[in-house]
Design a protein around this motif. Structure first.
Motif, short mmCIF file in Angstrom:
data_model
loop_
_atom_site.label_atom_id
_atom_site.label_comp_id
_atom_site.label_asym_id
_atom_site.label_seq_id
_atom_site.Cartn_x
_atom_site.Cartn_y
_atom_site.Cartn_z
N LEU A 10 35.33 36.54 12.79
CA LEU A 10 34.84 35.35 12.12
C LEU A 10 33.62 35.73 11.31
O LEU A 10 32.61 36.16 11.86
CB LEU A 10 34.47 34.29 13.17
N SER A 11 33.73 35.63 10.01
CA SER A 11 32.57 35.97 9.20
C SER A 11 32.25 34.89 8.20
O SER A 11 33.02 34.61 7.29
CB SER A 11 32.79 37.29 8.47
N PHE A 12 31.12 34.27 8.43
CA PHE A 12 30.60 33.29 7.47
C PHE A 12 29.32 33.83 6.84
O PHE A 12 28.46 33.07 6.46
CB PHE A 12 30.29 31.98 8.18
N GLU A 13 29.22 35.14 6.80
CA GLU A 13 27.95 35.71 6.35
C GLU A 13 27.69 35.37 4.89
O GLU A 13 28.60 35.20 4.10
CB GLU A 13 27.99 37.23 6.51
N MET A 14 26.40 35.29 4.58
CA MET A 14 25.97 35.12 3.20
C MET A 14 26.48 33.83 2.58
O MET A 14 27.05 33.84 1.49
CB MET A 14 26.46 36.28 2.33
N ASN A 15 26.35 32.76 3.28
CA ASN A 15 26.63 31.46 2.68
C ASN A 15 25.36 30.63 2.77
O ASN A 15 24.28 31.19 2.92
CB ASN A 15 27.80 30.81 3.41
N LYS A 16 25.52 29.33 2.68
CA LYS A 16 24.33 28.49 2.77
C LYS A 16 24.48 27.48 3.89
O LYS A 16 24.11 26.32 3.75
CB LYS A 16 24.13 27.75 1.45
N LEU A 17 25.06 27.95 4.98
CA LEU A 17 25.32 27.03 6.09
C LEU A 17 24.02 26.60 6.74
O LEU A 17 23.09 27.38 6.87
CB LEU A 17 26.21 27.73 7.12
N THR A 18 24.00 25.32 7.16
CA THR A 18 22.81 24.80 7.83
C THR A 18 23.20 24.22 9.19
O THR A 18 24.38 24.19 9.55
CB THR A 18 22.15 23.69 6.99
N GLY A 19 22.22 23.73 9.92
CA GLY A 19 22.49 23.15 11.24
C GLY A 19 22.64 24.25 12.27
O GLY A 19 22.35 25.42 12.01
N SER A 20 23.11 23.88 13.44
CA SER A 20 23.24 24.89 14.50
C SER A 20 24.70 25.31 14.64
O SER A 20 25.60 24.68 14.08
CB SER A 20 22.69 24.35 15.82
N ILE A 21 24.93 26.35 15.41
CA ILE A 21 26.31 26.81 15.62
C ILE A 21 26.93 25.91 16.69
O ILE A 21 26.37 25.79 17.78
CB ILE A 21 26.33 28.27 16.10
N PRO A 22 28.07 25.26 16.42
CA PRO A 22 28.69 24.39 17.42
C PRO A 22 29.03 25.19 18.69
O PRO A 22 29.59 26.28 18.58
CB PRO A 22 29.99 23.90 16.75
N VAL A 23 28.65 24.67 19.84
CA VAL A 23 28.80 25.45 21.07
C VAL A 23 30.26 25.81 21.37
O VAL A 23 30.54 26.82 22.00
CB VAL A 23 28.20 24.73 22.29
N GLU A 24 31.19 24.97 20.88
CA GLU A 24 32.60 25.25 21.17
C GLU A 24 33.02 26.63 20.68
O GLU A 24 33.91 27.26 21.24
CB GLU A 24 33.52 24.22 20.47
N ILE A 25 32.38 27.07 19.62
CA ILE A 25 32.76 28.36 19.04
C ILE A 25 32.57 29.49 20.04
O ILE A 25 33.32 30.46 20.05
CB ILE A 25 31.97 28.61 17.73
N PHE A 26 31.59 29.32 20.93
CA PHE A 26 31.35 30.38 21.92
C PHE A 26 32.41 30.38 23.01
O PHE A 26 32.33 31.17 23.95
CB PHE A 26 29.95 30.23 22.51
N ASN A 27 33.40 29.51 22.88
CA ASN A 27 34.52 29.52 23.82
C ASN A 27 35.70 30.32 23.29
O ASN A 27 36.72 30.41 23.95
CB ASN A 27 34.98 28.05 24.07
N LEU A 28 35.56 30.85 22.08
CA LEU A 28 36.69 31.59 21.48
C LEU A 28 36.71 33.00 22.07
O LEU A 28 36.14 33.94 21.52
CB LEU A 28 36.54 31.65 19.96
N SER A 29 37.41 33.14 23.16
CA SER A 29 37.24 34.34 23.97
C SER A 29 37.89 35.61 23.41
O SER A 29 37.69 36.68 23.93
CB SER A 29 37.74 34.09 25.38
N MET A 30 38.68 35.45 22.31
CA MET A 30 39.27 36.65 21.72
C MET A 30 38.31 37.32 20.72
O MET A 30 38.57 38.41 20.24
CB MET A 30 40.56 36.30 20.95
N MET A 31 37.25 36.62 20.44
CA MET A 31 36.36 37.05 19.36
C MET A 31 35.82 38.46 19.52
O MET A 31 35.33 38.83 20.59
CB MET A 31 35.18 36.07 19.31
#
Ligand SMILES: *[C@@H]1O[C@H](CO)[C@@H](O)[C@H](O)[C@H]1NC(C)=O
Ligand SMILES: *[C@@H]1O[C@H](CO)[C@@H](O)[C@H](O)[C@H]1NC(C)=O
Ligand SMILES: *[C@@H]1O[C@H](CO)[C@@H](O)[C@H](O)[C@H]1NC(C)=O
Ligand SMILES: *[C@@H]1O[C@H](CO)[C@@H](O)[C@H](O)[C@H]1NC(C)=O
Ligand SMILES: *[C@@H]1O[C@H](CO)[C@@H](O)[C@H](O)[C@H]1NC(C)=O
Ligand SMILES: *[C@@H]1O[C@H](CO)[C@@H](O)[C@H](O)[C@H]1NC(C)=O
Ligand SMILES: *[C@@H]1O[C@H](CO)[C@@H](O)[C@H](O)[C@H]1NC(C)=O
Ligand SMILES: *[C@@H]1O[C@H](CO)[C@@H](O)[C@H](O)[C@H]1NC(C)=O
Ligand SMILES: *[C@@H]1O[C@H](CO)[C@@H](O)[C@H](O)[C@H]1NC(C)=O
Ligand SMILES: *[C@@H]1O[C@H](CO)[C@@H](O)[C@H](O)[C@H]1NC(C)=O
Ligand SMILES: *[C@@H]1O[C@H](CO)[C@@H](O)[C@H](O)[C@H]1NC(C)=O
Ligand SMILES: *[C@@H]1O[C@H](CO)[C@@H](O)[C@H](O)[C@H]1NC(C)=O
Length: 798
Positions: free
Chosen positions: A30-51
């Motif tokens: 998962l790469s969202f590098e170099m964008n202009k994203l704001t806010g926090s990282i949604p905690v659900e994403i840390f449940n993606l155990s294949m990452m």
């Protein structure tokens, strides 16, 4: 099924990270590098155990990271969160992702301590915690984390710079088996002395601990650091260092010890560290003379001994620092004359000898220091006049001869047109133009005016010769000192890693990599024009990482360009390197490539311009092949890789497949250069030597004067550009010549010009001999071309 989501660089997302991503249960990348994203990282994403790879670097994300962040990420290998606005402490759970090999958390607002449990990550290779607000555990005044990490079996890069640690370095237990190569702990409030244990880091390449409060000495037990290339201890309080400690390093490229309290002498043995390129010892209390051995460091590019108590005279051997670009010996106690050999230092941009006790006169030869941009010899005891030869120093933009005992007329031509009275304050008896605030010169009695006339003529002659040299040597830019602070390991610009520019900077600079800024695409990616926020116009070469070889190409180019500097090579201003994105920021060349000029039907280069460009290229080759201690073969010389700046000076570019040659000056390669320009032994056997470049240069010479590409459709098995030229020299030369060349000034000096072109084609044929042994070398080629130029000069036309 494995899934990748790769949203990067070009798409430019803004807003919050969509929660829905967490539904992609099989996501590995998962790469969202170099964008202009704001806010926090949604905690659900840390449940993606294949990452496996998790990239949110270079956004504007904020908030705390959940302390349980890595509980469900057993497969995570790389974590990129750098350059965001994250706060809070570094999650204790990171070691639960036991396969991590890279952690990038730099440039955030993390607070608290570094969790020691990071030491449990057995596969960790890179850890960057720079530029946060991390502190050391108040219960222990030592930065124990560093030594803990030296037990890590794979860690090669540890960056902890720019944190307010306010601690000392531990005095024990530096693991001798550590593979650590890069240790950055600068600007981190480190107190106390440098522990002996650092001498145990036998793989260390760069040690940067500048801007701390270190005291004491550089430990003696350092002889195990045989791979050390850079030591940066600038701005500390080291007072007991003896420079002898540095003589044991065989690969040392840069030493920065400026702004400490070092006394004693510059030892003779420093001359044994022949790898040195950058020696900065300014603002210390060194009180010896400069040992003669120092002038044997022929690869030295910068020498800074400013503000010490050094004495003695400057010997003629100063000029053996042939490729030096900056020498600062100001504020010392040097005496004696300025050696006349100094005129041989034709790469020097910057020379300061101010605030010393030099006497005698300014040598006439100073007018041959063609690259000189800044010269300060103020506050000495110099007498005599300012040599008129200095009028030919066309790049000289700063001059200061104030506070000397100079007499005579201040020259008024060339760069002197722009100097103000500030440059000439307080001398014995200078005279000249009113704007220099000196009295007018007395008119000269007639017999002296005669000798003066003779002198004038000599100067004019000298001037012509020098100007010719200057044309071929071209324009030199001031070395750009990057102000951007977003990098780690900066300032050791010659050492170990290229400087980094942030992706954002480049994005802004190119207006989001807009099509209108695209300058061209090549085998390894695209080149964009950009304007940095300080107004500098640059070329940004973005490597297409999907292409095989692009990584290597980036590394090769960085390697070569950071080691070499020459006015006829393109200069690297900075680079941006992330796993997903690699770019080099180069000088912008407003006149494009030679290829463009050869293909254009509107623009036409005259004979002299073409010859000058070839002389520039030959000068660059001669530098690459002969002047640098390790010969470098460019391997892909062609008109497309020769760029022209605003004054039409040529710069050789694209070192993507260049080779640093070893002892026997030959190497093998599997990378193919451009057909048509390829030497036979290179094409057939992959045999690379400097003679391959000479071959390509020969083909390029033919192309420049015939305006016919070696891959033109008329050529094939039977006839090539080379055989075609060979058949027509000297008698049929008009058949092959670019028609534009002869049209230009019609019949004037037609024969003479043809003669010169014939001579050039002979040089080209000698460059393209089948056998590398019979081929000319770049030195001879350069000499031959310069001779032809002298021959052509009288017929140059208006
Ligand atoms: C993550 O997964 C666990 C178990 O699979 C579940 O209990 C938890 O609610 C999930 N967390 C979120 C934020 O979705
Ligand atoms: C991130 O921090 C910088 C510097 O403090 C600030 O200018 C910027 O507004 C912040 N961005 C967000 C989205 O909070
Ligand atoms: C995380 O690691 C710690 C220490 O190794 C361990 O005690 C804990 O059970 C792990 N947690 C999870 C959810 O795996
Ligand atoms: C030293 O480091 C090596 C690997 O780099 C490791 O195997 C060894 O256990 C470490 N020694 C100590 C005392 O921690
Ligand atoms: C640094 O640590 C010392 C004690 O080791 C303490 O007295 C001092 O106040 C600290 N300085 C800062 C700036 O935190
Ligand atoms: C350096 O390494 C040696 C050998 O492993 C060890 O005995 C010694 O204690 C180490 N020295 C320091 C100061 O850490
Ligand atoms: C420099 O190296 C040479 C050869 O290795 C050695 O003989 C000499 O003693 C060294 N000079 C100094 C000053 O260390
Ligand atoms: C030499 O070093 C001093 C002290 O660090 C610095 O002020 C000066 O600018 C340096 N000179 C050059 C040419 O970089
Ligand atoms: C240099 O300084 C040291 C002490 O710092 C002193 O012992 C020595 O005599 C000085 N040498 C010269 C040549 O002034
Ligand atoms: C300055 O030069 C003049 C001769 O031009 C000489 O008489 C005088 O002693 C010099 N002054 C100094 C301070 O060197
Ligand atoms: C003088 O300065 C101006 C503007 O800075 C520049 O354009 C010009 O080329 C300079 N002239 C000389 C002779 O250096
Ligand atoms: C030259 O040096 C003197 C003395 O240090 C200074 O006053 C003057 O401004 C300098 N001139 C220029 C052009 O910088």
């Amino acid at each position: 099924m494995a899934l990748s989501l790769y949203i990067c660089c070009c798409t430019f997302l803004a807003g919050a990270i969509p929660r829905e991503i967490s539904n992609l249960h099989n996501l590995e990348f998962l790469s969202f590098e170099m964008n202009k994203l704001t806010g926090s990282i949604p905690v659900e994403i840390f449940n993606l155990s294949m990452m496996r790879i998790f990239g949110f670097g270079m956004n504007q994300l904020s908030g705390n990271l959940p302390s349980t962040m890595c509980h469900m990420l057993p497969n995570l290998e790389q974590l990129y969160l750098e350059i965001n606005n994250f706060t809070g402490s570094i999650p204790n759970s990171i070691p639960n992702s036991s396969r991590l090999n890279l952690i990038e958390l730099s440039h955030n607002f993390f607070t608290g301590f570094i969790p020691h449990s990071l030491g449990e990550l057995r596969f960790l290779e890179v850890l960057n915690l720079c530029s946060n607000n991390l502190v050391s555990d108040s219960s222990s005044p030592e930065l124990g984390f560093i030594t803990l990490m030296t037990n890590s079996e794979r860690l090669t890069m540890l960056e902890m710079c720019e944190n307010p640690f306010n601690a000392t370095l531990p005095n024990s237990a530096w693991n001798h088996s550590s593979p650590l190569q890069y240790l950055y702990v600068y600007s981190s409030g480190i107190k106390g002395s440098i522990p002996d244990g650092i001498g145990n880091l036998s793989s260390l390449v760069t040690l940067s601990m500048k801007n701390n409060h270190l005291t004491g000495s550089f430990p003696d037990r350092m002889q195990d650091l045989q791979k050390l290339q850079g030591v940066d201890l600038l701005r500390n309080k080291l007072s007991e260092i003896t420079l002898n400690s540095f003589c044991v390093f065989r690969y040392l490229v840069g030493i920065h010890l400026d702004e400490n309290q070092i006394s004693g002498s510059i030892p003779e043995c420093l001359g044994n560290v022949t790898s040195l390129r950058d020696l900065s010892l300014g603002f210390n209390r060194l009180n010896s003379t400069i040992p003669a051995t120092l002038w044997q460091l022929k690869d030295l590019v910068e020498l800074n001994l400013s503000s010490n108590l050094l004495s003695g005279s400057l010997p003629p051997e100063v000029s053996s620092l042939k490729i030096a670009t900056a020498i600062d010996l100001s504020m010392n106690r040097f005496s004696g004359d300025i050696p006349t050999t100094i005129g041989k230092m034709q790469n020097l941009n910057y020379l300061s000898l101010s605030h010393n006790r030099l006497h005698g006169s300014i040598p006439e030869s100073i007018g041959t220091m063609l690259s000189l941009q800044s010269l300060d010899i103020s506050h000495n005891l110099l007498s005599g006049s300012i040599p008129r030869s200095m009028e030919t120093l066309e790049y000289l933009t700063y001059l200061n001869v104030s506070f000397n005992n100079l007499t005579g007329e201040i020259p008024s031509g060339g760069p002197f047109r722009n100097f103000t009275s500030d440059a000439f304050i307080s001398n014995a008896a200078l005279c000249g133009a009113q704007r220099f605030h000196v009295p007018p010169c007395p008119s000269i009695p007639s017999h002296r005016s005669k000798t003066k006339k003779v002198h004038r003529t000599m100067f004019i002659l000298l001037g012509v010769i020098i100007a010719m040299g200057a044309i071929s040597f071209g324009f030199v830019y001031l070395r750009c000192r990057r102000k951007d602070k977003l990098s780690s390991g900066e300032d050791l610009s010659l050492v170990a890693r290229p400087e980094r520019l942030s992706y954002f900077k480049l994005l802004q600079a190119t207006n989001g990599y807009s099509e209108s800024n695209l300058l061209g695409t090549g085998s390894f990616g695209s080149v964009y024009k950009g304007t940095l926020d300080d107004g500098r116009v640059v070329a940004i070469k973005v490597f297409n990482l999907e292409l095989e070889g692009a990584f290597k190409s980036f590394d090769a180019e960085c390697e070569v360009l950071r080691n070499l500097r020459h006015r006829n090579l393109t200069k690297v201003i900075g680079s941006c390197s992330n796993p997903d994105f690699k770019a080099l920021v180069l000088e912008f060349m407003p006149n494009g490539s030679l290829e463009k000029w050869l293909c254009s039907h509107n623009d036409c280069l005259d004979i002299m311009q073409r010859l000058d460009i070839l002389i520039d290229v030959a000068t660059a080759l001669q530098y690459l092949h002969c002047e640098y201690s390790t010969p470098v073969a460019h391997c892909d010389l062609k008109p497309g890789n020769v760029l022209l700046d605003e004054t039409m000076v040529a710069h050789v570019s694209d070192f993507g497949i260049a080779k640093l040659l070893g002892q026997d000056n030959i190497t093998f390669t599997k990378t193919l250069a451009t057909l048509g320009y390829l030497a036979p032994e290179y094409g057939l056997e992959g045999l690379v030597s400097t003679k391959c470049d000479v071959y390509s240069f020969g083909i390029m010479m033919m192309e420049v004067f015939t305006r016919t590409n070696p891959n033109d459709e008329r050529f094939g098995e039977k006839i090539s550009l080379k055989s075609w030229v060979n058949d027509c020299v000297p008698n049929g030369i008009t058949h092959i010549l670019d028609a534009n060349l002869l049209r230009a000034n019609d019949g004037e000096y037609f024969i003479e010009k043809l003669d010169c072109i014939s001579s050039m084609m002979k040089v080209a044929l000698n460059c393209t001999m089948e056998s590398p042994r019979e081929r000319s070398n770049s030195q001879d080629v350069l000499v031959a071309l310069k001779k032809i130029k002298l021959q052509l000069l009288p017929y140059k036309g208006p």
